[in-house]
Write an enzyme that holds these catalytic residues in place. Structure first.
Site, PDB file in Angstrom:
ATOM      1  N   ILE A 153      40.761  44.866  27.677  1.00 28.37           N
ATOM      2  CA  ILE A 153      40.998  43.873  28.722  1.00 28.37           C
ATOM      3  C   ILE A 153      40.236  42.701  28.772  1.00 28.37           C
ATOM      4  CG2 ILE A 153      41.485  43.489  31.280  1.00 28.37           C
ATOM      5  CD1 ILE A 153      41.367  46.584  31.487  1.00 28.37           C
ATOM      6  N   ARG A 234      35.684  47.959  38.346  1.00 31.29           N
ATOM      7  CA  ARG A 234      35.251  48.848  39.190  1.00 31.29           C
ATOM      8  C   ARG A 234      34.242  48.109  40.300  1.00 31.29           C
ATOM      9  NH1 ARG A 234      38.926  51.041  37.447  1.00 31.29           N
ATOM     10  NH2 ARG A 234      39.039  53.009  36.446  1.00 31.29           N
ATOM     11  N   ASP A 258      40.016  43.477  42.978  1.00 32.05           N
ATOM     12  CA  ASP A 258      41.235  44.169  43.183  1.00 32.05           C
ATOM     13  C   ASP A 258      40.554  45.845  43.488  1.00 32.05           C
ATOM     14  OD1 ASP A 258      43.851  45.035  42.860  1.00 32.05           O
ATOM     15  OD2 ASP A 258      43.423  45.944  40.653  1.00 32.05           O
ATOM     16  N   GLU A 263      38.513  53.970  48.419  1.00 36.42           N
ATOM     17  CA  GLU A 263      39.764  53.348  48.337  1.00 36.42           C
ATOM     18  C   GLU A 263      40.694  54.718  48.865  1.00 36.42           C
ATOM     19  OE1 GLU A 263      39.692  50.338  44.689  1.00 36.42           O
ATOM     20  OE2 GLU A 263      40.501  52.009  44.462  1.00 36.42           O
ATOM     21  N   HIS A 281      43.986  47.353  44.538  1.00 35.36           N
ATOM     22  CA  HIS A 281      43.761  48.104  43.447  1.00 35.36           C
ATOM     23  C   HIS A 281      45.094  48.200  42.630  1.00 35.36           C
ATOM     24  CE1 HIS A 281      41.090  50.948  40.889  1.00 35.36           C
ATOM     25  NE2 HIS A 281      41.860  50.178  40.212  1.00 35.36           N
ATOM     26  N   GLY A 283      45.818  46.547  39.818  1.00 31.69           N
ATOM     27  CA  GLY A 283      45.826  45.805  38.287  1.00 31.69           C
ATOM     28  C   GLY A 283      46.584  46.815  37.078  1.00 31.69           C
TER      29      GLY A 283
END
Length: 315
Positions: A153, A234, A258, A263, A281, A283
């Protein structure tokens, strides 16, 4: 086989092309997340197989003790840090992982960069409320993009930065620095150098014992008051409470995230800060990625059901 798919927030799994792979199986899908042990054990009580969506539900030793029917866990994506592999081994539960794609997360990262630097969410709301041009954004050309972690990434985000004519600066472990150097990208002198020089700093590290809390309050205080921190990796890479403290202090001047410590998020004091752009979140939450993730997870599960060779992490 009795299959339970947990945490399908958007009720999208049954609409995927990949879902056809489970025809003939007894499938139950849940759309919310439970954290209470009693509630989780009741929900999964009859499951012979669990399909997990990334890291949304931790599978602990205490939970596995209460699931006598469970035979196999098929994980979407390649990570299984939220699954107690040793406990699965003791109970004879197979654990399988699949593959993932870096593109959706990298694209979302760049979307957050643009949204924060040009104040897009605020200006959208301003326009809807009848307010015209209330902010002054910041361009990207000739500014420094810091990449902390040059993996799949991170390397894509670096390419996006170069397309926007940014100067790219990388830091990470030795192998990360070598890959960046081989690609002709400047390597920072240290983590401190990265944080001090970056106008946009994007985190792309795996979460493990070495990286948990690697971004400390001291690190954030080294950033420019005009800089942006981006985290689509993270939340726990940042020390507890450090980001909120840093944004209130004005170093960095902005953050775009994000990911969160816990969560799903319904209330969080971070979300009240005017210098934060945040997404829930998403992504990896994209059609092509989901077809890939669930296609792998379901294919692995069918291989197990049909007695074919599998890559079992709990062997």
């Amino acid at each position: 086989m009795k299959i339970v798919i947990a945490d399908d927030y958007q009720d999208c799994v049954r609409h995927l092309d990949a879902f056809k792979l489970l025809e003939g199986q007894e499938v139950t899908i849940y759309h919310d997340t439970l954290t209470d042990l009693d509630a989780l054990s009741t929900r999964f009580q009859n499951a012979e197989a669990l399909v997990l969506i990334r890291e949304r539900t931790p599978i602990t030793a205490a939970l596995l003790e209460r699931l006598p029917n469970l035979k196999v866990i098929s994980q979407t994506g390649g990570g299984a840090a939220h699954v107690d592999i040793e406990a699965c081994r003791r109970h004879g539960i197979a654990v399988m992982t699949g593959t993932g794609s870096p593109y959706a997360a990298a694209e979302l990262t760049w979307g957050l960069v643009l949204a924060a630097m040009r104040h897009i969410p605020a200006e959208v709301e301003n326009l809807k409320a009848g307010r015209w041009q209330r902010t002054l954004g910041t361009g990207l050309k000739d500014r420094t993009l810091g990449i902390f972690g040059y993996g799949k990434i991170g390397s894509l985000v670096a390419r996006y930065g170069k397309a926007f004519e940014m100067k790219v600066l990388v830091w990470g472990r030795e192998s990360t620095r070598q890959r960046a150097s081989d690609a002709g990208i400047e390597v920072a002198k240290s983590q401190t150098d990265l944080f001090q020089r970056a106008d946009v700093l994007s985190l792309h590290l795996r979460l493990n014992d070495d990286t948990r809390g690697i971004v400390s309050a001291k690190s954030l205080a080294q950033m420019k008051p005009t800089s942006l921190l981006v985290n689509t990796s993270r939340s726990q890479l940042v020390a507890p409470g450090a980001l909120e403290q840093a944004l209130n202090a004005g170093r960095p001047g902005q953050a775009a995230i994000d990911v969160f410590d816990a969560e799903p998020v319904f209330e969080n004091s971070l979300l009240e800060l005017p210098n934060l752009v945040a997404t829930p979140h998403i992504g990896y939450v994209e059609k092509d990625s989901y077809e890939l993730y669930f296609g792998d997870a379901f294919s692995n599960l069918l291989a197990y059901i049909n007695g074919l060779p599998i890559n079992n992490l709990a062997d």
